[in-house]
Design a protein around this motif. Sequence first.
Motif, PDB file in Angstrom:
ATOM      1  N   GLU A 177      15.181  12.317 -25.086  1.00 48.09           N
ATOM      2  CA  GLU A 177      13.928  13.030 -24.786  1.00 48.09           C
ATOM      3  C   GLU A 177      13.944  14.411 -25.411  1.00 48.09           C
ATOM      4  O   GLU A 177      12.982  14.837 -26.073  1.00 48.09           O
ATOM      5  CB  GLU A 177      13.741  13.189 -23.278  1.00 48.09           C
ATOM      6  N   GLU A 187      11.640  16.046 -28.472  1.00 44.91           N
ATOM      7  CA  GLU A 187      10.896  17.290 -28.239  1.00 44.91           C
ATOM      8  C   GLU A 187      11.271  18.340 -29.290  1.00 44.91           C
ATOM      9  O   GLU A 187      10.408  19.055 -29.799  1.00 44.91           O
ATOM     10  CB  GLU A 187      11.180  17.823 -26.837  1.00 44.91           C
ATOM     11  N   TRP A 215       9.615   9.439 -22.667  1.00 46.23           N
ATOM     12  CA  TRP A 215       9.732  10.039 -21.351  1.00 46.23           C
ATOM     13  C   TRP A 215      10.475   9.057 -20.472  1.00 46.23           C
ATOM     14  O   TRP A 215      10.099   7.884 -20.368  1.00 46.23           O
ATOM     15  CB  TRP A 215       8.350  10.344 -20.780  1.00 46.23           C
TER      16      TRP A 215
END
Length: 179
Positions: free
Chosen positions: A14, A18, A37
């Motif tokens: 994750e 990002e 997610w």
Amino acid sequence: MSAKIELLLRLDAEEELERRQEGDDEFSENYDDARLWLPEGVELPEVLPAGLRALYALTAHPQFGDLRFSSHHDFWPQPLIDSAGEVIDAGNTLTIGRAEDQSIVLDLDTDTVFIFDFLYFRHGLDSGFVLRCDSVAEFVSTVALGPRYPYIHGPHETWREPWWLTDPWYIYLKELGFA
């Protein structure tokens, strides 16, 4: 399915996606989310199939690229319809998520999972059944986390441009050797 999700958690995938989003202007322009997610797992009722319970025990309502599983509180029965608006007898179905404008549907009688496109006739498809797997585990392993991800929006010949080649989630799947 479990091994792949556990690897993503160990790799802190994750955070990696990002980081890529923040560092890549094209990524940010084309996608408004980090593409992955993995919230903390929850226990689902025994009446739901074992594969779905196993997925949600690992991660409740996950997102894998364009595939977004719903919170278990938001599962709902949804009649499937054909191009004439007639209900298709597809069994005892429960919508468990979305693939953009399409639904991720679980047949509670057979444990089959499929993506259903209610506007299939507008997209040049012969049927609303875009992609089908025999179980939740197969769907997650081969579609959400595997080589069949590029088919979630229908056959490749229905697309002018190969969207999957620039999808950060699919690129990451290939890097991990999942696709």
